[in-house]
Motif scaffolding. Structure first.
Motif, PDB file in Angstrom:
ATOM      1  N   PRO A  25      78.292 -12.984   8.368  1.00  0.00           N
ATOM      2  CA  PRO A  25      78.731 -12.681   9.738  1.00  0.00           C
ATOM      3  C   PRO A  25      78.662 -13.879  10.669  1.00  0.00           C
ATOM      4  O   PRO A  25      79.548 -14.061  11.517  1.00  0.00           O
ATOM      5  CB  PRO A  25      77.764 -11.578  10.163  1.00  0.00           C
ATOM      6  N   ARG A  26      77.631 -14.719  10.514  1.00  0.00           N
ATOM      7  CA  ARG A  26      77.495 -15.866  11.422  1.00  0.00           C
ATOM      8  C   ARG A  26      78.669 -16.847  11.274  1.00  0.00           C
ATOM      9  O   ARG A  26      79.009 -17.557  12.230  1.00  0.00           O
ATOM     10  CB  ARG A  26      76.184 -16.597  11.147  1.00  0.00           C
ATOM     11  N   SER A  27      79.292 -16.862  10.098  1.00  0.00           N
ATOM     12  CA  SER A  27      80.412 -17.780   9.890  1.00  0.00           C
ATOM     13  C   SER A  27      81.665 -17.340  10.657  1.00  0.00           C
ATOM     14  O   SER A  27      82.640 -18.098  10.734  1.00  0.00           O
ATOM     15  CB  SER A  27      80.744 -17.868   8.391  1.00  0.00           C
ATOM     16  N   LEU A  28      81.634 -16.152  11.228  1.00  0.00           N
ATOM     17  CA  LEU A  28      82.798 -15.610  11.925  1.00  0.00           C
ATOM     18  C   LEU A  28      82.685 -15.705  13.440  1.00  0.00           C
ATOM     19  O   LEU A  28      83.599 -15.291  14.157  1.00  0.00           O
ATOM     20  CB  LEU A  28      83.004 -14.142  11.515  1.00  0.00           C
ATOM     21  N   THR A  29      81.594 -16.272  13.917  1.00  0.00           N
ATOM     22  CA  THR A  29      81.400 -16.333  15.374  1.00  0.00           C
ATOM     23  C   THR A  29      82.463 -17.199  16.060  1.00  0.00           C
ATOM     24  O   THR A  29      82.810 -16.964  17.213  1.00  0.00           O
ATOM     25  CB  THR A  29      79.990 -16.863  15.708  1.00  0.00           C
ATOM     26  N   GLN A  30      82.965 -18.217  15.358  1.00  0.00           N
ATOM     27  CA  GLN A  30      83.994 -19.062  15.975  1.00  0.00           C
ATOM     28  C   GLN A  30      85.246 -18.250  16.306  1.00  0.00           C
ATOM     29  O   GLN A  30      85.904 -18.475  17.326  1.00  0.00           O
ATOM     30  CB  GLN A  30      84.345 -20.215  15.034  1.00  0.00           C
ATOM     31  N   TRP A  31      85.557 -17.279  15.431  1.00  0.00           N
ATOM     32  CA  TRP A  31      86.707 -16.428  15.690  1.00  0.00           C
ATOM     33  C   TRP A  31      86.442 -15.495  16.868  1.00  0.00           C
ATOM     34  O   TRP A  31      87.355 -15.194  17.652  1.00  0.00           O
ATOM     35  CB  TRP A  31      87.044 -15.621  14.439  1.00  0.00           C
ATOM     36  N   ALA A  32      85.220 -15.064  16.999  1.00  0.00           N
ATOM     37  CA  ALA A  32      84.863 -14.208  18.127  1.00  0.00           C
ATOM     38  C   ALA A  32      84.950 -14.972  19.446  1.00  0.00           C
ATOM     39  O   ALA A  32      85.372 -14.413  20.474  1.00  0.00           O
ATOM     40  CB  ALA A  32      83.458 -13.640  17.935  1.00  0.00           C
TER      41      ALA A  32
END
Length: 374
Positions: free
Chosen positions: A215-222
């Motif tokens: 999940p942490r790898s998706l924070t840039q998309w958020a």
């Protein structure tokens, strides 16, 4: 012996006065009958062969038509007048007039009639954009925490919020819609991130969460999604919606839900097709609500739509209740639930397909006849 007022003596025998009174009454009755008979017998005799008549007190009316000529054909056509009923009935059933042109019994609406409904819908959409702006930071925080279950729940809320916008799809400037909810038309490979470079925004986060990415790898998309939602809230008030486009949205929102979400095409990782359909239904109900004043009195379209939309809502409510208050994934649907949802959707779409034609803003085009051969 005393005599009563009726002339009855104490001995019970009629008095002379009573007998005279009866005689007088009988004569009166006979006289009345004679007068009535005299009135019914024509003057000049009592022969039963004579008949009653009516005296003429006005001039005889003319039976000649005041028109210049006898009309034998329906005006503006070659249809014989005697065949009018049959011919016209057949043509109206086919949606054409007496000249063979497309016809409608509804007068076109002025485009300005849609100003109020469109303005009302834009206020509704702005409200959901505000909700989305609140939920995206929640999604970002869940991703940063590394909690996959919390991240998936937050994603579902944000995804539903965006789909509630409904009628504004395809009308946002530039690539904003694709950045927020990007899904390529053609998907290649096995669904890995490398093969799906066209996926962006909410769908990019969906891809990562349901294919095992941290999940942490998706924070840039958020973070990018948060910036795009800020832009969305700024531009929504300026979006222009054409009357025809708006009337068509009443049908297209759920049509797209059936094609893209209930099929699983656009939710292939999360399977959130039922959730997405519920959001599309809410947006459709809002569109119909704003269009109700225009639909009233124009055929029976409004009645059919107001009959079928609650049936679809009830089907979704039953599914949600059967799954402990949450919308199941497509894979979790029982066969009977899927059949009921698909069948109810078909009936709803059939009713909604009547809306654009009912709210037409232009006259039907005149189709030229094929010229006869020389």
């Amino acid at each position: 012996m005393a005599v009563s007022p009726l002339g009855i003596s104490d001995g019970g025998k009629p008095s002379p006065w009573r007998r005279h009174a009866r005689l007088i009454a009988g004569v009166a009755v006979l006289a009345a009958i004679a007068l009535i008979a005299a009135a019914l017998i024509p003057s000049g005799g009592s022969s039963p062969s004579k008949r009653f008549g009516v005296a003429a007190v006005a001039e005889r009316a003319s039976t000649t038509s005041p028109g210049p000529a006898r009309i034998t054909k329906v005006f503006g056509s070659n249809i014989p007048a005697k065949n009018y009923g049959t011919k016209i009935a057949l043509q109206e059933n086919q949606g054409i007039d007496a000249n063979g042109q497309l016809a409608s019994d509804l007068s076109p609406l002025a485009p300005s009639a849609f100003n109020g409904p469109v303005a009302a819908y834009k206020r509704y959409a702005e409200g959901w954009a505000t909700k989305l702006a609140v939920e995206v930071p929640t999604l970002s925080a869940a991703l940063a925490s590394g909690n996959r279950a919390a991240s998936e729940r937050a994603w579902s809320v944000a995804f539903s919020d965006y789909l509630h916008l409904g009628a504004v799809y395809g009308l946002l400037p530039g690539t904003l819609d694709a950045r927020i909810d990007g899904m390529p038309h053609q998907l290649s490979g096995n669904g890995s991130a490398g093969a799906l470079t066209g996926v962006a925004g909410l769908h990019r986060i969906e891809l990562g969460l349901w294919t095992g990415a941290p999940p942490r790898s998706l924070t840039q998309w958020a973070m990018q999604l948060k910036a795009d939602v800020v832009t969305l809230r700024r531009v929504l008030p300026t979006v222009e919606i054409d009357p025809l486009d708006y009337a068509t949205r009443a049908h297209e929102i759920l049509e797209d839900a059936q094609r893209d979400f209930l099929s699983g095409t656009d939710v292939r990782w999360s399977g959130a097709g039922v959730l997405a359909t519920a959001a599309g239904l809410a947006a459709t109900q809002e569109v119909i609500g704003t269009l109700t004043p225009l639909l009233q009195g124009r055929d029976n379209t409004l009645g059919e739509v107001q009959s079928t939309l609650p049936q679809l809502q009830a089907a979704l409510n039953r599914i949600r209740a059967a799954h402990h208050g949450t919308y199941p994934t497509l894979g979790q649907l029982a066969t009977s639930e899927r059949e009921q949802l698909n069948g109810t959707m078909d009936g709803t779409l059939a009713a909604l397909s009547l809306v654009p034609g009912t709210l037409e803003t232009t006259e039907l085009p005149v189709i030229p006849k094929i010229p006869s051969k020389p």
